[in-house]
Design an enzyme around this catalytic site. Structure first.
Site, PDB file in Angstrom:
ATOM      1  N   GLU A  80      52.819  69.049  38.386  1.00  0.00           N
ATOM      2  CA  GLU A  80      52.153  67.977  38.642  1.00  0.00           C
ATOM      3  C   GLU A  80      51.992  67.685  39.945  1.00  0.00           C
ATOM      4  OE1 GLU A  80      55.141  68.161  36.709  1.00  0.00           O
ATOM      5  OE2 GLU A  80      55.258  66.603  35.579  1.00  0.00           O
ATOM      6  N   CYS A 115      58.323  63.673  35.252  1.00  0.00           N
ATOM      7  CA  CYS A 115      59.430  62.673  35.607  1.00  0.00           C
ATOM      8  C   CYS A 115      59.081  61.622  36.065  1.00  0.00           C
ATOM      9  CB  CYS A 115      60.297  63.616  36.694  1.00  0.00           C
ATOM     10  SG  CYS A 115      59.735  63.916  38.323  1.00  0.00           S
TER      11      CYS A 115
END
Length: 155
Positions: A80, A115
């Site tokens: 990401e 996360c």
């Protein structure tokens, strides 16, 4: 039968993850805006540094660190984050991030989710939605707005 757009973009993110250099988990990310691919990312060491698969060693594995803990000991930049780094902010405003993960050893699908560090990056990037591939082959859509207001990091 023609593949729907969501699974089409998840398939592309799945192709991107083959570049991952992590010995534990391989992730692929794809940012799409207005039906055009803005950027891609996979998890691996920062440019110029040796990757775990080159070293044949994972510090987190060696220390028995469970998934989701002590990311500061990991050599990799997450998929990401790499996709966000590679995209101009103007192209991320209102975009969708597609995320898929696989076990590095078995190739089995994982329940992909950013996360907490990557969630913060996604919020600040201006991305509007996340499409996360599940281990059973389905997907989950997350409105980034919910990451802001359902903040479980504040106790």
């Amino acid at each position: 039968m023609r593949r729907d757009k969501i699974n089409y973009y998840l398939d592309i993110a799945d192709a991107v993850l083959v570049r991952s250099t992590c010995l534990r988990r391989k992730y692929g990310a794809l940012i799409v805006k207005n039906d055009e691919i803005v950027s891609t990312g996979y998890n691996g060491a920062p440019r110029g540094r040796k990757n775990c698969d080159d070293l044949k060693y994972c510090l987190r594995d060696a220390k028995g660190i469970p998934s989701g803990q002590q990311y500061e000991l990991c050599r990799s930049v997450h998929a990401e984050a790499n996709s966000i780094i590679s995209a101009p902010r103007s192209e991320m405003l209102g975009a969708t991030l597609y995320l898929i993960g696989r076990d590095a050893k078995t190739g089995e699908l994982l329940d992909a989710a950013p996360c907490s560090m990557c969630a913060r990056l996604i919020i600040n990037s201006g991305i509007e939605k996340i499409v996360q591939k599940n281990s059973d082959g389905t997907y989950k859509m997350v409105n980034v707005h919910d990451l802001i207001y359902d903040d479980d990091t504040i106790h």
